[in-house]
Every structure is written in structure tokens, then in C-alpha cells.
Design an enzyme around this catalytic site. Structure first.
Site, PDB file in Angstrom:
ATOM      1  N   GLY A   1      57.033 -21.656  76.653  1.00 30.75           N
ATOM      2  CA  GLY A   1      58.001 -22.726  76.434  1.00 30.75           C
ATOM      3  C   GLY A   1      57.420 -24.072  76.052  1.00 30.75           C
ATOM      4  O   GLY A   1      58.168 -25.034  75.846  1.00 30.75           O
TER       5      GLY A   1
ATOM      6  N   GLU B   1      52.540 -17.698  79.192  1.00 28.38           N
ATOM      7  CA  GLU B   1      52.912 -16.950  77.983  1.00 28.38           C
ATOM      8  C   GLU B   1      53.273 -17.854  76.817  1.00 28.38           C
ATOM      9  O   GLU B   1      54.409 -17.832  76.339  1.00 28.38           O
ATOM     10  CB  GLU B   1      54.137 -16.075  78.282  1.00 28.38           C
ATOM     11  CG  GLU B   1      53.950 -15.091  79.399  1.00 28.38           C
ATOM     12  CD  GLU B   1      55.267 -14.509  79.891  1.00 28.38           C
ATOM     13  OE1 GLU B   1      55.228 -13.454  80.522  1.00 28.38           O
ATOM     14  OE2 GLU B   1      56.330 -15.122  79.655  1.00 28.38           O
ATOM     15  N   PRO B   2      52.341 -18.649  76.333  1.00 31.87           N
ATOM     16  CA  PRO B   2      52.697 -19.519  75.209  1.00 31.87           C
ATOM     17  C   PRO B   2      52.850 -18.735  73.906  1.00 31.87           C
ATOM     18  O   PRO B   2      52.045 -17.845  73.611  1.00 31.87           O
ATOM     19  CB  PRO B   2      51.504 -20.475  75.102  1.00 31.87           C
ATOM     20  CG  PRO B   2      50.368 -19.751  75.740  1.00 31.87           C
ATOM     21  CD  PRO B   2      50.939 -18.782  76.736  1.00 31.87           C
TER      22      PRO B   2
ATOM     23  N   ARG C   1      66.128 -21.457  62.016  1.00 35.58           N
ATOM     24  CA  ARG C   1      66.197 -22.392  63.135  1.00 35.58           C
ATOM     25  C   ARG C   1      67.103 -23.603  62.882  1.00 35.58           C
ATOM     26  O   ARG C   1      67.825 -24.014  63.798  1.00 35.58           O
ATOM     27  CB  ARG C   1      64.791 -22.824  63.570  1.00 35.58           C
ATOM     28  CG  ARG C   1      63.915 -21.630  63.993  1.00 35.58           C
ATOM     29  CD  ARG C   1      62.629 -22.039  64.699  1.00 35.58           C
ATOM     30  NE  ARG C   1      62.881 -22.597  66.001  1.00 35.58           N
ATOM     31  CZ  ARG C   1      62.855 -23.879  66.288  1.00 35.58           C
ATOM     32  NH1 ARG C   1      62.543 -24.762  65.354  1.00 35.58           N
ATOM     33  NH2 ARG C   1      63.125 -24.290  67.503  1.00 35.58           N
TER      34      ARG C   1
ATOM     35  N   TYR D   1      69.822 -23.736  65.716  1.00 38.43           N
ATOM     36  CA  TYR D   1      69.590 -24.717  66.790  1.00 38.43           C
ATOM     37  C   TYR D   1      69.630 -26.155  66.299  1.00 38.43           C
ATOM     38  O   TYR D   1      69.137 -27.050  67.000  1.00 38.43           O
ATOM     39  CB  TYR D   1      68.208 -24.509  67.428  1.00 38.43           C
ATOM     40  CG  TYR D   1      67.796 -23.083  67.676  1.00 38.43           C
ATOM     41  CD1 TYR D   1      68.489 -22.286  68.585  1.00 38.43           C
ATOM     42  CD2 TYR D   1      66.703 -22.543  67.014  1.00 38.43           C
ATOM     43  CE1 TYR D   1      68.089 -20.980  68.809  1.00 38.43           C
ATOM     44  CE2 TYR D   1      66.295 -21.236  67.247  1.00 38.43           C
ATOM     45  CZ  TYR D   1      67.000 -20.461  68.138  1.00 38.43           C
ATOM     46  OH  TYR D   1      66.601 -19.167  68.369  1.00 38.43           O
TER      47      TYR D   1
ATOM     48  N   CYS E   1      74.154 -17.879  49.916  1.00 38.29           N
ATOM     49  CA  CYS E   1      75.542 -18.218  49.660  1.00 38.29           C
ATOM     50  C   CYS E   1      76.196 -18.712  50.930  1.00 38.29           C
ATOM     51  O   CYS E   1      77.041 -18.032  51.513  1.00 38.29           O
ATOM     52  CB  CYS E   1      76.273 -17.003  49.121  1.00 38.29           C
ATOM     53  SG  CYS E   1      75.700 -16.664  47.482  1.00 38.29           S
ATOM     54  N   GLU E   2      75.791 -19.874  51.358  1.00 41.37           N
ATOM     55  CA  GLU E   2      76.308 -20.400  52.602  1.00 41.37           C
ATOM     56  C   GLU E   2      75.987 -21.893  52.681  1.00 41.37           C
ATOM     57  O   GLU E   2      74.839 -22.294  52.475  1.00 41.37           O
ATOM     58  CB  GLU E   2      75.623 -19.643  53.759  1.00 41.37           C
ATOM     59  CG  GLU E   2      76.205 -19.962  55.075  1.00 41.37           C
ATOM     60  CD  GLU E   2      76.063 -18.806  56.079  1.00 41.37           C
ATOM     61  OE1 GLU E   2      76.060 -17.627  55.679  1.00 41.37           O
ATOM     62  OE2 GLU E   2      75.972 -19.126  57.262  1.00 41.37           O
TER      63      GLU E   2
HETATM   64  N1  LLP Z   1      57.878 -15.641  77.675  1.00 38.96           N
HETATM   65  C1  LLP Z   1      59.146 -15.233  77.676  1.00 38.96           C
HETATM   66  C2  LLP Z   1      59.610 -14.348  78.747  1.00 38.96           C
HETATM   67  C3  LLP Z   1      60.019 -15.641  76.667  1.00 38.96           C
HETATM   68  O1  LLP Z   1      61.274 -15.241  76.685  1.00 38.96           O
HETATM   69  C4  LLP Z   1      59.543 -16.487  75.642  1.00 38.96           C
HETATM   70  C5  LLP Z   1      60.423 -16.930  74.572  1.00 38.96           C
HETATM   71  C6  LLP Z   1      58.195 -16.878  75.664  1.00 38.96           C
HETATM   72  C7  LLP Z   1      57.390 -16.447  76.701  1.00 38.96           C
HETATM   73  C8  LLP Z   1      57.574 -17.745  74.607  1.00 38.96           C
HETATM   74  O2  LLP Z   1      58.169 -18.990  74.533  1.00 38.96           O
HETATM   75  P1  LLP Z   1      57.479 -20.127  73.635  1.00 38.96           P
HETATM   76  O3  LLP Z   1      56.165 -20.454  74.264  1.00 38.96           O
HETATM   77  O4  LLP Z   1      57.296 -19.563  72.275  1.00 38.96           O
HETATM   78  O5  LLP Z   1      58.452 -21.225  73.651  1.00 38.96           O
HETATM   79  N2  LLP Z   1      63.926 -18.372  68.800  1.00 38.96           N
HETATM   80  C9  LLP Z   1      63.819 -19.591  69.573  1.00 38.96           C
HETATM   81  C10 LLP Z   1      62.897 -19.429  70.737  1.00 38.96           C
HETATM   82  C11 LLP Z   1      63.289 -18.302  71.654  1.00 38.96           C
HETATM   83  C12 LLP Z   1      62.276 -18.077  72.708  1.00 38.96           C
HETATM   84  C13 LLP Z   1      62.563 -16.838  73.452  1.00 38.96           C
HETATM   85  N3  LLP Z   1      61.629 -16.564  74.488  1.00 38.96           N
HETATM   86  C14 LLP Z   1      63.376 -20.730  68.662  1.00 38.96           C
HETATM   87  O6  LLP Z   1      63.186 -20.513  67.485  1.00 38.96           O
HETATM   88  O7  LLP Z   1      63.253 -21.857  69.126  1.00 38.96           O
END
Ligand code: LLP
Length: 435
Positions: free
Chosen positions: A247, A289-290, A333, A337, A364-365
């Protein structure tokens, strides 16, 4: 925003290769990936975790969902970190890339029985359990394969993370995990303990994505440690692991900054250490978990401009629409979002005056917008190249074939050499699905 080997200012280049040369050789649109930068960011998070937690540092699990292909899985294997997969497909890529199954952690709120089977059979290190059904399913797969499967329980610590609603995951009203506050987590703990084929290693929480302050991570860590203490009080054993999820946010626009690995991990370590001391607990192994923070800044998208249109608005002002050869199919995105990006003219420099423009795709949007509002040189012409930085995470990985547009390739650049690591989809690939 830009990866470390990109130079802007003159014609944009990466590792000394000009954007125009990349476009000529590989076509557009294309994701251009800075391999050295990917390795550097991976190492930075790994080192930060190690420095902050010392002997209690667990594993950095790269979140494959942000972007994965077999070649990147090979890099992960070389670097020696772990990987978080959340589907059978991601698991297949990780295994094909040669990642040691022991370093694979399996996520998902609705893993199919077949996916669970495949994971257990492959010998994955950890399965993160997300529902009561899954406790039974993983236990029975483990029994069938004659193994004791190490698991974590995914918990929701009740946090309103400061991010877009669709990517916050740890408040109460979500599909993920077991809530600590409601008692669901405790019920899951008791259930897991009934199965001799499951070994509960500890807890996991992922509070959301693109979070740019450390406070929410700290509160989450605090609540997980408190539950470890409750577990010890109840069962007289200490669980050895916490996974604090991903995250960590990155810069998308000029003036924004990435969450820094070293200070973020240090802040987390302070909270974990203090909370463990307060509860008289041994400090558990801490994993993270980055995804975005590693791969996000490593890619930019290279587009070619196709048309330019000045539209007169109701107030008699004009809006310039600059259409590129991709759009919402390679970057969902902004539509999903309201995510904001920037872009630069990449094939040449221009001293022309800037004019407020909207960069749109070819779909087409009306919502097919790459950048809602940006000042672009007013001498831009069809054939010019535009580069959008920080598209490495959730760009190619969320790309679609909307309007039967083939998905762009990923071109890795390192030491002045560029190569395809994920080829461009073709119309033949798409037609291949038709019966
Ligand atoms: N661990 C778990 C359990 C997760 O669900 C996620 C992301 C991550 C790690 C990695 O998160 P990160 O470090 O990449 O923020 N599609 C969305 C993001 C969805 C993330 C889902 N889970 C976007 O484009 O912002």
C-alpha cells in the site's frame, strides 16, 4: 515520478536511448521499463525491512498484481525476495519464472478449490486465509497432499485509510479478511486450531493502496500486535509472524514524493517494538508486500499523438483534445479512481507556448481520458510522442482489450539496451479466442 535512468529536458531518453528510437523499434503505445530501477527499488525495500527489523525482518513479498510477467518473476528470483500472488494465473507466472515455492504467498478472497489445490501441490510457503470456507478447503488440500500448510489469517483492523474508496481495504464493510472488532477474527482463529493440517503462523493485514502517510500502517500494526497478545494470553503460545501488507504510495505528479522505504519501515518498527514491549511479547517476524512502490515508478507509457482537436466550450473558451494511440485500455486508473497523471512531449523539445489540453485515448467512450487537464506545447502535431510517467503499477496489469485493442508490450531497458519482455498482443491473439 520518472525512474532513475530517464532523462527529460532534451528529447526524453532512458539509459541513453531516445524515446523516438524506442517508438521506431517497438511501436507505440508501449510500456518502457527501467530494469535497473526495478532492481534498485526492490533492494531498497528489502534493505529497509532488514535495517528496521534486524533479526526479526521477515520477507518482502513483491505484490504480483501490480505487474508481473515471467521475466520479472526471474528478476524476483535473482534478487531473492518473495512474491505475493492472488490467483492461479499469477501463481503460474511466478512458478514459470522459477521462484522458489517456499517464497510464494497466496492471497485472494475467493481462491477456487482448484487454485488452492495447485498452491498446496506446488508447496507454496504461505496461504493467507480469507474466509471460514477457506479454512476447510485449505485444510482438506493439505491433508490430501500429506502436508502441514503454513497459513496466515487475513484480518481487517478497522482502519479508514486515506486513499480512494475503491482501494481501501481494512475498514469494516469490505469483502476481505476477518474483522478484529466484530470477533470474526477470533472465531477464525478457533476454527483454524481445530485442523492439524494447518499451522497458524500469524496474522496479515493490507489496509489499502496508494497511502502516502505512515499513521494508518502504524495503527494497523498496533492492532495486530494486540491480537498476538490476546492469542498468547488465551493459548499460552506466541505466534511468530505478522505480514503488514503493501500500500505504500508513490508520486504521480510533479511535487509529489514516494513514501520513503527507510523511514516508513523505521516508523513501523518503532510501533511494533513498542507494542510488543508493552504486551511483553517477543517481536515477531515482520513481512511486507509492496507492489506499486516497487514497480510503479519503473515504467512510463509511450504514446503517439494521432489527432488534435480544438473544441469550443459554452463559455466560448476552447479545449484542446490531444488523442493518443492507447487510452483506457492501457491505463484504466483515471476512469476507475480519478487517478491523475502527467505527461511530457518525448520526441523533441519545444519552446512553444503551452496551452491547456486534455489527453484522451482512442476508445469509443467520453471517459477515455489519460489526463483531464495538462498544459502542453501548442505546436504538438500528429506523430509526436507523449510519455506518461509512473504507469508501472496497475497499468499493463489492468489493461483490457476494450474495442479489440491489442494490449501494449513491456520493453525493458538496461545498460543502454532495450528488449521486449512481454510482447505486444496482436489481432491474431484476439481472434484466436473466437470459435
Ligand atoms: N497485498 C495485498 C493483500 C493486496 O491486496 C495488495 C493490493 C498489495 C499487497 C499491494 O498493494 P500496493 O503496494 O501495490 O499498493 N488497482 C488499484 C490498486 C489495487 C490494489 C489491490 N491490492 C490501483 O490501481 O490503484
Amino acid at each position: 515520478m520518472w525512474s532513475s535512468n530517464v532523462k527529460t529536458g532534451a528529447e526524453l531518453s532512458i539509459s541513453s536511448i531516445p524515446a523516438s528510437q524506442l517508438a521506431k523499434e517497438f511501436g507505440t503505445p508501449a510500456f518502457i521499463m527501467d530494469e535497473a530501477d526495478f532492481r534498485m527499488r526492490t533492494a531498497a525495500w528489502n534493505t529497509a525491512l532488514g535495517n528496521a527489523f534486524g533479526n526479526n525482518a521477515g520477507t518482502v513479498y513483491y505484490a504480483a498484481k501490480a505487474f508481473i510477467c515471467v521475466e520479472v518473476a526471474r528478476w524476483i528470483k535473482d534478487i531473492g525476495i518473495g512474491i505475493d500472488v492472488c490467483t492461479g494465473g499469477e501463481l503460474a507466472v511466478a512458478l514459470k519464472g522459477g521462484i522458489d515455492p517456499a517464497k510464494i504467498e497466496v492471497h485472494g478472497n475467493n481462491k477456487s478449490v482448484a487454485e488452492i489445490e495447485k498452491a498446496v501441490a506446488a508447496g507454496v510457503g504461505t496461504i493467507v486465509i480469507d474466509s471460514l470456507f477457506e479454512i476447510e478447503r485449505v485444510a482438506s488440500a493439505a491433508t490430501k497432499h500429506g502436508v502441514v500448510q503454513e497459513i496466515l489469517l487475513r484480518l481487517t483492523p478497522g482502519i479508514e485509510a486515506h486513499t480512494h474508496e475503491s482501494i481501501a481495504t481494512a475498514h469494516e464493510d469490505v469483502k476481505f479478511g476477518f474483522s478484529i472488532a466484530s470477533g470474526a477474527a477470533w472465531k477464525a482463529i478457533e476454527e483454524v486450531r481445530r485442523h492439524s493440517s494447518l499451522e497458524l503462523r500469524g496474522f496479515h493485514a493490507h489496509i489499502g493502496s496508494q497511502i502516502l502517510e505512515t499513521e494508518s500502517f502504524e495503527i494497523s500494526a498496533e492492532r495486530l500486535v494486540a491480537l498476538l497478545a490476546k492469542y498468547r494470553d488465551e493459548f499460552s503460545v506466541e505466534l511468530p509472524e505478522l505480514d503488514l501488507g503493501g500500500g505504500y504510495g508513490i508520486a504521480y505528479l510533479p511535487g509529489e514524493v514516494n513514501l520513503d522505504p527507510a523511514s516508513t519501515m523505521k516508523a513501523l518498527a518503532e510501533v511494533v517494538n513498542a507494542q510488543c514491549a508493552a504486551h511483553m511479547l517477543a517481536i515477531p517476524r515482520i513481512s511486507i508486500e509492496p507492489g506499486r512502490a516497487i514497480v510503479g515508478p519503473t515504467m512510463f507509457t509511450l504514446y503517439e499523438v494521432g489527432t488534435i482537436k480544438d473544441v469550443t466550450l459554452e463559455n466560448a473558451s476552447t479545449r484542446r483534445y490531444v488523442s493518443v494511440d492507447g487510452g483506457m485500455s492501457d491505463n484504466l486508473r483515471p476512469a476507475l479512481y480519478d487517478a491523475e497523471y502527467t505527461a511530457v512531449l518525448a520526441n523533441r523539445t519545444s519552446t512553444a507556448q503551452k496551452i491547456s489540453s486534455r489527453i484522451v485515448g482512442k476508445h469509443c467512450e467520453t471517459g477515455d481520458i489519460v489526463i483531464r487537464e495538462i498544459d502542453l506545447e501548442n505546436d504538438i502535431v500528429p506523430g509526436d510522442l507523449l510519455a506518461t510517467p509512473a504507469t508501472g503499477a496497475y497499468g499493463r496489469s489492468m489493461a483490457t482489450n476494450y474495442n479489440h485493442v491489442p494490449r501494449p508490450p513491456v520493453i525493458a531497458v538496461k545498460d543502454g539496451k532495450a528488449r521486449v519482455i512481454l510482447r505486444r498482443e496482436t489481432e491474431a491473439d484476439l481472434l484466436g479466442l473466437d470459435i
